[in-house]
Design a protein around this motif. Structure first.
Motif, short mmCIF file in Angstrom:
data_model
loop_
_atom_site.label_atom_id
_atom_site.label_comp_id
_atom_site.label_asym_id
_atom_site.label_seq_id
_atom_site.Cartn_x
_atom_site.Cartn_y
_atom_site.Cartn_z
N ALA A 1 33.25 14.44 54.15
CA ALA A 1 34.33 13.46 54.28
C ALA A 1 33.99 12.49 55.40
O ALA A 1 33.35 12.87 56.39
CB ALA A 1 35.66 14.15 54.54
N GLY A 2 34.41 11.26 55.27
CA GLY A 2 34.14 10.28 56.31
C GLY A 2 34.85 8.98 56.00
O GLY A 2 35.39 8.78 54.90
N ARG A 3 34.86 8.09 56.98
CA ARG A 3 35.52 6.80 56.83
C ARG A 3 34.56 5.81 56.17
O ARG A 3 33.39 5.70 56.54
CB ARG A 3 35.95 6.27 58.20
N LEU A 4 35.06 5.09 55.17
CA LEU A 4 34.26 4.10 54.45
C LEU A 4 34.62 2.70 54.93
O LEU A 4 35.75 2.43 55.31
CB LEU A 4 34.51 4.20 52.94
N TRP B 1 49.06 24.21 62.72
CA TRP B 1 50.08 25.15 62.25
C TRP B 1 51.16 24.46 61.45
O TRP B 1 51.81 25.09 60.60
CB TRP B 1 50.65 25.92 63.43
N ASP B 2 51.40 23.16 61.69
CA ASP B 2 52.36 22.43 60.87
C ASP B 2 51.92 22.43 59.41
O ASP B 2 52.73 22.63 58.50
CB ASP B 2 52.51 20.99 61.37
N ASP B 3 50.60 22.22 59.20
CA ASP B 3 50.07 22.26 57.83
C ASP B 3 50.23 23.65 57.22
O ASP B 3 50.55 23.80 56.04
CB ASP B 3 48.59 21.86 57.82
N PHE B 4 50.00 24.67 58.04
CA PHE B 4 50.12 26.04 57.56
C PHE B 4 51.56 26.35 57.14
O PHE B 4 51.80 26.92 56.07
CB PHE B 4 49.66 27.02 58.65
N PHE B 5 52.52 25.95 57.97
CA PHE B 5 53.92 26.22 57.64
C PHE B 5 54.39 25.38 56.45
O PHE B 5 55.27 25.80 55.70
CB PHE B 5 54.81 26.00 58.86
N ASP B 6 53.80 24.19 56.28
CA ASP B 6 54.10 23.41 55.07
C ASP B 6 53.67 24.19 53.83
O ASP B 6 54.36 24.17 52.80
CB ASP B 6 53.36 22.07 55.10
N LEU B 7 52.54 24.88 53.93
CA LEU B 7 52.05 25.70 52.82
C LEU B 7 53.02 26.86 52.55
O LEU B 7 53.30 27.20 51.39
CB LEU B 7 50.66 26.23 53.15
N VAL B 8 53.53 27.45 53.60
CA VAL B 8 54.50 28.54 53.46
C VAL B 8 55.78 28.02 52.80
O VAL B 8 56.32 28.65 51.87
CB VAL B 8 54.82 29.17 54.83
N TRP C 1 39.67 22.75 59.66
CA TRP C 1 40.96 22.17 59.28
C TRP C 1 41.41 21.33 60.46
O TRP C 1 41.69 21.84 61.53
CB TRP C 1 41.96 23.27 58.97
N ASN C 2 41.45 20.00 60.26
CA ASN C 2 41.78 19.09 61.36
C ASN C 2 40.84 19.31 62.56
O ASN C 2 41.28 19.41 63.71
CB ASN C 2 43.23 19.26 61.80
N ASN C 3 39.55 19.42 62.24
CA ASN C 3 38.49 19.57 63.26
C ASN C 3 38.56 20.89 64.02
O ASN C 3 38.01 21.01 65.12
CB ASN C 3 38.52 18.39 64.25
N ARG C 4 39.23 21.89 63.46
CA ARG C 4 39.28 23.21 64.07
C ARG C 4 38.90 24.26 63.02
O ARG C 4 39.07 24.02 61.82
CB ARG C 4 40.70 23.52 64.58
#
Length: 202
Positions: free
Chosen positions: A50-53, A2-9, A29-32
């Motif tokens: 996406a993945g770690r290289l 939700w922090d990401d969502f509110f950043d978008l707002v 989004w963040n594994n959810r």
């Protein structure tokens, strides 16, 4: 989440936007499960991974491909080699960059036409934008290391069968693959072969 969502707002309010058109929404989004994803939707024909290289490409390859899959990939590479003039190269000259991008535009147009969606590079202005990111049109201003893309291409049978573009941003490597399935390479996963031949990317 939700922090990401509110950043978008907050970003929308700062931009004075009354409406956001959100396309190409990831399923998670963040594994959810993404709260912005509609139940009725059109799935993208181009999956995103996406993945770690790491510097150990062999280990990275083994962690993502089973022995069976690796053998299939080798067989597909041999089909491409049998077509003649097989090579995977990094476009460094202006001629190679232009040739690689022209193949990329053609591959994207065919893929999008097959999927029934409009092409993202239909106008000269849109094409010139990507050309500039690849180092062409230097008169329009210099590029920084984290904004210039690198063009790679797989060639077989005297034609470019796949292209992929890479972009380094800090410790992140972004990669876009555009395979062009034409005989005699229609049964070969040219995008996967192109990456496996050139990796690790400098």
């Amino acid at each position: 989440l939700w922090d990401d969502f509110f950043d978008l707002v907050d970003f929308s309010e700062a931009a004075g936007a009354d409406l956001l058109h959100l396309a190409n929404i990831p399923q998670t989004w963040n594994n959810r499960p993404s709260p912005l994803l509609l139940k009725e939707r059109t799935d993208s024909p181009s999956p995103f991974f996406a993945g770690r290289l790491t510097n150990d490409f062999d280990g990275l390859f083994r962690s993502n491909f089973s022995n069976k899959s690796a053998k299939k990939l080798i067989r597909k590479q041999r089909r491409l080699e049998a077509a003649g003039s097989f090579r995977v190269f990094r476009a460094e000259t202006e001629e190679d960059i232009r040739r690689g991008l022209e193949a990329f535009f053609a591959q994207r147009a065919k893929r999008e036409a097959d999927a029934g969606i409009p092409s993202g590079f239909t106008t000269p202005k849109k094409r010139q934008f990507l050309e500039r990111l690849a180092g062409l049109h230097p008169d329009k201003g210099p590029l920084t290391a984290d904004t210039q893309i690198t063009v790679w291409a797989l060639e077989a049978g005297d034609a470019i069968r796949a292209t992929y573009l890479t972009l380094h941003q800090g410790s992140r490597l972004l990669l876009h693959i555009a395979p062009f399935s034409l005989k005699p390479t229609a049964t070969a996963a040219v995008g996967s072969v192109a990456v496996s031949v050139t990796a690790p990317v400098d």
